[in-house]
Design a protein around this motif. Sequence first.
Motif, PDB file in Angstrom:
ATOM      1  N   ILE A 272      49.557  64.834  27.551  1.00 63.30           N
ATOM      2  CA  ILE A 272      49.377  63.352  28.186  1.00 63.30           C
ATOM      3  C   ILE A 272      50.371  63.168  29.075  1.00 63.30           C
ATOM      4  O   ILE A 272      49.843  62.761  30.465  1.00 63.30           O
ATOM      5  CB  ILE A 272      49.638  62.509  27.041  1.00 63.30           C
ATOM      6  N   LEU A 275      49.192  65.277  32.231  1.00 62.67           N
ATOM      7  CA  LEU A 275      47.981  64.520  32.728  1.00 62.67           C
ATOM      8  C   LEU A 275      48.409  63.358  33.720  1.00 62.67           C
ATOM      9  O   LEU A 275      47.680  63.250  34.883  1.00 62.67           O
ATOM     10  CB  LEU A 275      47.012  64.345  31.905  1.00 62.67           C
ATOM     11  N   VAL A 276      49.392  62.559  33.035  1.00 68.42           N
ATOM     12  CA  VAL A 276      49.435  61.471  33.778  1.00 68.42           C
ATOM     13  C   VAL A 276      50.479  61.823  35.175  1.00 68.42           C
ATOM     14  O   VAL A 276      50.123  61.235  36.268  1.00 68.42           O
ATOM     15  CB  VAL A 276      50.358  60.490  32.920  1.00 68.42           C
TER      16      VAL A 276
ATOM     17  N   PRO B 142      48.935  54.120  31.047  1.00 68.91           N
ATOM     18  CA  PRO B 142      48.948  55.727  31.627  1.00 68.91           C
ATOM     19  C   PRO B 142      47.665  56.331  31.615  1.00 68.91           C
ATOM     20  O   PRO B 142      47.090  56.808  32.525  1.00 68.91           O
ATOM     21  CB  PRO B 142      50.098  56.470  31.024  1.00 68.91           C
ATOM     22  N   VAL B 143      47.033  56.294  30.305  1.00 70.99           N
ATOM     23  CA  VAL B 143      45.856  57.085  30.088  1.00 70.99           C
ATOM     24  C   VAL B 143      44.603  56.834  30.885  1.00 70.99           C
ATOM     25  O   VAL B 143      44.076  57.479  31.449  1.00 70.99           O
ATOM     26  CB  VAL B 143      45.452  57.121  28.659  1.00 70.99           C
ATOM     27  N   ARG B 145      44.151  55.919  33.881  1.00 67.25           N
ATOM     28  CA  ARG B 145      44.122  56.354  35.342  1.00 67.25           C
ATOM     29  C   ARG B 145      43.235  57.679  35.384  1.00 67.25           C
ATOM     30  O   ARG B 145      42.925  57.991  36.214  1.00 67.25           O
ATOM     31  CB  ARG B 145      45.525  56.627  35.623  1.00 67.25           C
ATOM     32  N   LEU B 146      43.103  58.310  34.100  1.00 69.78           N
ATOM     33  CA  LEU B 146      42.329  59.871  34.207  1.00 69.78           C
ATOM     34  C   LEU B 146      41.306  59.569  34.293  1.00 69.78           C
ATOM     35  O   LEU B 146      40.523  58.268  33.956  1.00 69.78           O
ATOM     36  CB  LEU B 146      42.965  60.451  32.867  1.00 69.78           C
ATOM     37  N   ALA B 154      42.752  63.037  26.702  1.00 69.10           N
ATOM     38  CA  ALA B 154      44.000  62.512  26.393  1.00 69.10           C
ATOM     39  C   ALA B 154      44.080  61.543  24.976  1.00 69.10           C
ATOM     40  O   ALA B 154      44.826  61.338  24.231  1.00 69.10           O
ATOM     41  CB  ALA B 154      44.462  61.759  27.616  1.00 69.10           C
TER      42      ALA B 154
END
Lengths: 291, 380, 396
Positions: A272, A275-276, B142-143, B145-146, B154
């Motif tokens: 994670i 990825l961020v 955060p997540v 944005r994916l 994620a």
Amino acid sequence: MQYAISILLSGVSLGGQYALIAIGYTMVYGILRLINFAHGDVFMVAGLMMVYLTASLPLAASIPLVLVLTVLLGFIIERAAYKPLREAPRMSVMISAIGVSYLLQNLATYVTGGLPKMYPEIPGISNTITIAGAPTKVVTIVTPILVLALVAALTQLIHHTKVGMAMRAVAKDFETAQLMGIKINAVISATFVIGSFLAAVGSVLYFTNYQSIVPLSGALPGLRAFVAAVFGGIGSIPGAVVGAFIIGLSESVIKGSSWSIFSDAFTFALLIIILVVKPTGLFGEKVTDKV
Amino acid sequence: MKKTVSKSAWATLLCVAALLALVVILENVLDPNKNIMVFTALKKGAVYALVAVSMNLLNGFTGLFSLGQAGFMLLGAYTYAILTIPVAQRDAVYYIYNGSAINFSLPELFGGGAFGLVLGVVLALALGGCVAAAVAWLIGLPVLRLKSDYLAIATLGFGEIIRAVFQWDKLGPVTNGANALKNFPTFSSFNITNGSGETVLRLSTFTAFLLAGACIAVIVLLINSTYGRAFKAIRDDEVAAEAMGINLSKHKRLAFVISSFFAGVGGGMFAMFANQAQAKTFTTAMTYEILLIVVIGGIGSVSGSCIAAFLYVAASEWWLRFLDAETFIGGFKVPLLRNGFRMVVFSVVIMIVVLFFRRGIMGDKELPDLLEKRRKERAK
Amino acid sequence: MKKFFATLLALAMALSLAACGGGSGGAQPSGGSGSGGDKVVKIGVFEPATGDSGAGGKQEMLGMQYANKETPTVVIGGETYSVELVYADNASSADKAPTAASQLVSQDVSLVLGTYGSGCAIAGGPVFGEAGLAAIGVTCTNPGVTAGNDYYFRICFLDPFQGTILANFASEKFSAKKAYLLGELGNDYDQGLLNYFEQAFEGEVVKDSFPPNTSDFSTYLNKAVAEGADVIFCPVSIAYSTQIVKLAASMNLDIAILGSDTLDNNKVLDAAKGSNVKLYVSTFYQEGGSPEFDEGIKAWLAEDSTAMTNNGGDDTIAAVTAMGYDAYYVALEALKAAGSTDKAAVKAALPSLQYTGVSGAIAFDDVGDAIRDTAYIKTADNAAGAWTLETVQTAK
């Protein structure tokens, strides 16, 4: 010291095995933009086939046969479950992949009756040796070497053959490649063939080390390898290999520490974070959206 | 136009009320032991329907591919269980940790009895949803944005992390470590008994339906509101939606948080159904199950998800069970039938649905839409 | 398209009907021989046949099947009934257990036997309780199974007992000062036993948990070596224990491995065969305890190939099989004592029941737990590939 070496050895060998599975994930994703959830289960089925084949055939015949059958399985899965969905939304294909994974696991449960199966000993690589006081199997040493050799061969294939060029073209732009006269289906099949072949090789190495096979044996290595592929930048073969070794080593180190219960959680936390921070992974190409 | 909308809304409401009434009647008329499979499947179906609809809100209506549903269910289930285990039972449940760190129980705080039970359970479920929503908000930062697959992975990873945390020994006095939380009020607690302990009115299945129905109704209202239209716009074309002035990150986060809230409530209800809450049941496999329900029902159809949930539960755990038993017809042993065959057949059925009926049972239509269409055809 | 769905729906309906039909008439006992009367009494078998406890569940069922073959009838209230075993697979998973339990309730069984794996027993227990159906746990050793559930009984010892016994054994046999404890993360069985072992063990402990589906245990075993542990205690399920024992064999591990009743399995024995692994397990029954039973079941395994496969391919008798065998006879005794097939009567007859089976005397205390104070500790004879009795431990 001996302990540190044993952790290192275990990490390297795990990394090598994850790498072989991760390449399969990354190549398929590169071309089809599909997370092939069934890949880990193909790996498990390869292991089971070995168990059943060696029951009646000599080892020298069963190993090549397992490789061939696994390749065939990968090919059939692609033709039966993914090809009909070429035009469908990406989510449908992904769900089809989950369905295949479900089917393979349930079939394995049915055939084995839910009992753990013992992987046969393979003379040569099953033997135990001692490195700096840490006992390990020969396969631990063989794995990284074999992985590097296979990756080198694969890179040659991709950069210097016609199929390889076609693969790169399809990965770059699916439709344009089609317009240029590339036979998309053949290229995709070739990808699955290579991926399944590597998974079969990986299964020989992996199960020689960890001999008991249950229907869920493919799930965890599959997931880890996938994380490795994403970590290294999905679509990139060197990325998958580097990612796999990083994941394998960090898993081993965490297991060796007093935080061992978080070894799974840590792998995902790492994913994670990467990825961020860098959404396309370590070596991934930056993709811009076309409007 | 407006008139027909309100008319169909009334009709839907009436149908739901009739369904609830039917459930109560069936539950009290049929022999509870002989027909226990029906009610077990209905209860589990109701729980799965709610979770599937909550997932559909995210995957089908907003186009965010999340695989964290089991993780949010876990949060809801644990919150519900921790808040409702009777104080007297806590020592027995937390026997390894010599009692619980939390020593109150919501139903008892509200004075116990029927009133305390209802209020306590509803509040605990809602709080379970809130915990899930709060965590979703945090990881959404955060997540979210994916994009697509990366988001899926994620959130899947997040589910695994949550599970490991809840199984952690050090948190034992709160989460009971690896042990199951149990002895909290379940659906059966809502059966009304008389003084001598005999059940006079069975309401357990009704309770499951009522809770799930109320939550789904809220989701439907949301989908039909301005927010819902914004969600659909984001699903259809993110760039165009942004150009139309829809605040992407705000709406995505909203959908994620709301979906997680209802997944949390569903998790609490799942604990009520399963009579226990244990982290190891909330695996990725459970998320996949729910995802399959959404797909079979039709991505983007609430009624499809509901129907598929009941079909899925009934088929996998009830109707196909005979495939597991070795059967003899006369002296002939039916081939292939043995343990595990049920799941093989079931997965083949799923593959057939996924491959050949890609749009699922309902496509992106709703039940009333289909009825409407038929009426129009007849009018022609 | 729409027509297709109509057919699909119709098909589903037909299937459901078939299921109902199959439920009531389909599950005939596979033994079939020597049916005593027209009357049938049904005993539910609530066991995992798939999932990670599938192997253990199958061995437990073997004991019941063999007992059913041996004694297919029972005299209840002056009438002869033939006994039918009704199976429901709980898939070793707590979320499938309530439906499997409901399945048994709906088929009108008189009582239930099982299950292997306490998690499923805890999840299924309330369903039985609500239906007023008594269940006899065969090898579910977690205290939570019977606590707070009037309808769950059990014929085996409990985890606190087993953990303590093994901790004492470690101190006595190996004068162990340091123990390495390893269990699966989130598994109540493993973690419970680790906990009781830790409480009873006088020396130092190092505790570790591995995530589910782990195959690579080398780091853990190496850690045990590095920590200088005198014994390793790993009460894990069969799939993991074969992996651990196999690895220990190839590493030539010098530290003794202690296991709980789950490790008493042919597959584990197989993994240790021909190596120097020191493997000790605590269990309910040791082969030779009842020669008559041993001979009978071995003969049955030899002639029934399916049973042989379910036993893991050879005829080593697992303790859970003996327990399943005893459980079946306890069930028959309960039916006899009740004098009827009514489940309420059977439940009422259970608390005062006494029976001496191949695994020892069985009686229940107030909670419904068996009053047992003996456990067998066996060790693997790696040359012969068989278990030998190490010692009999009793509670102090």
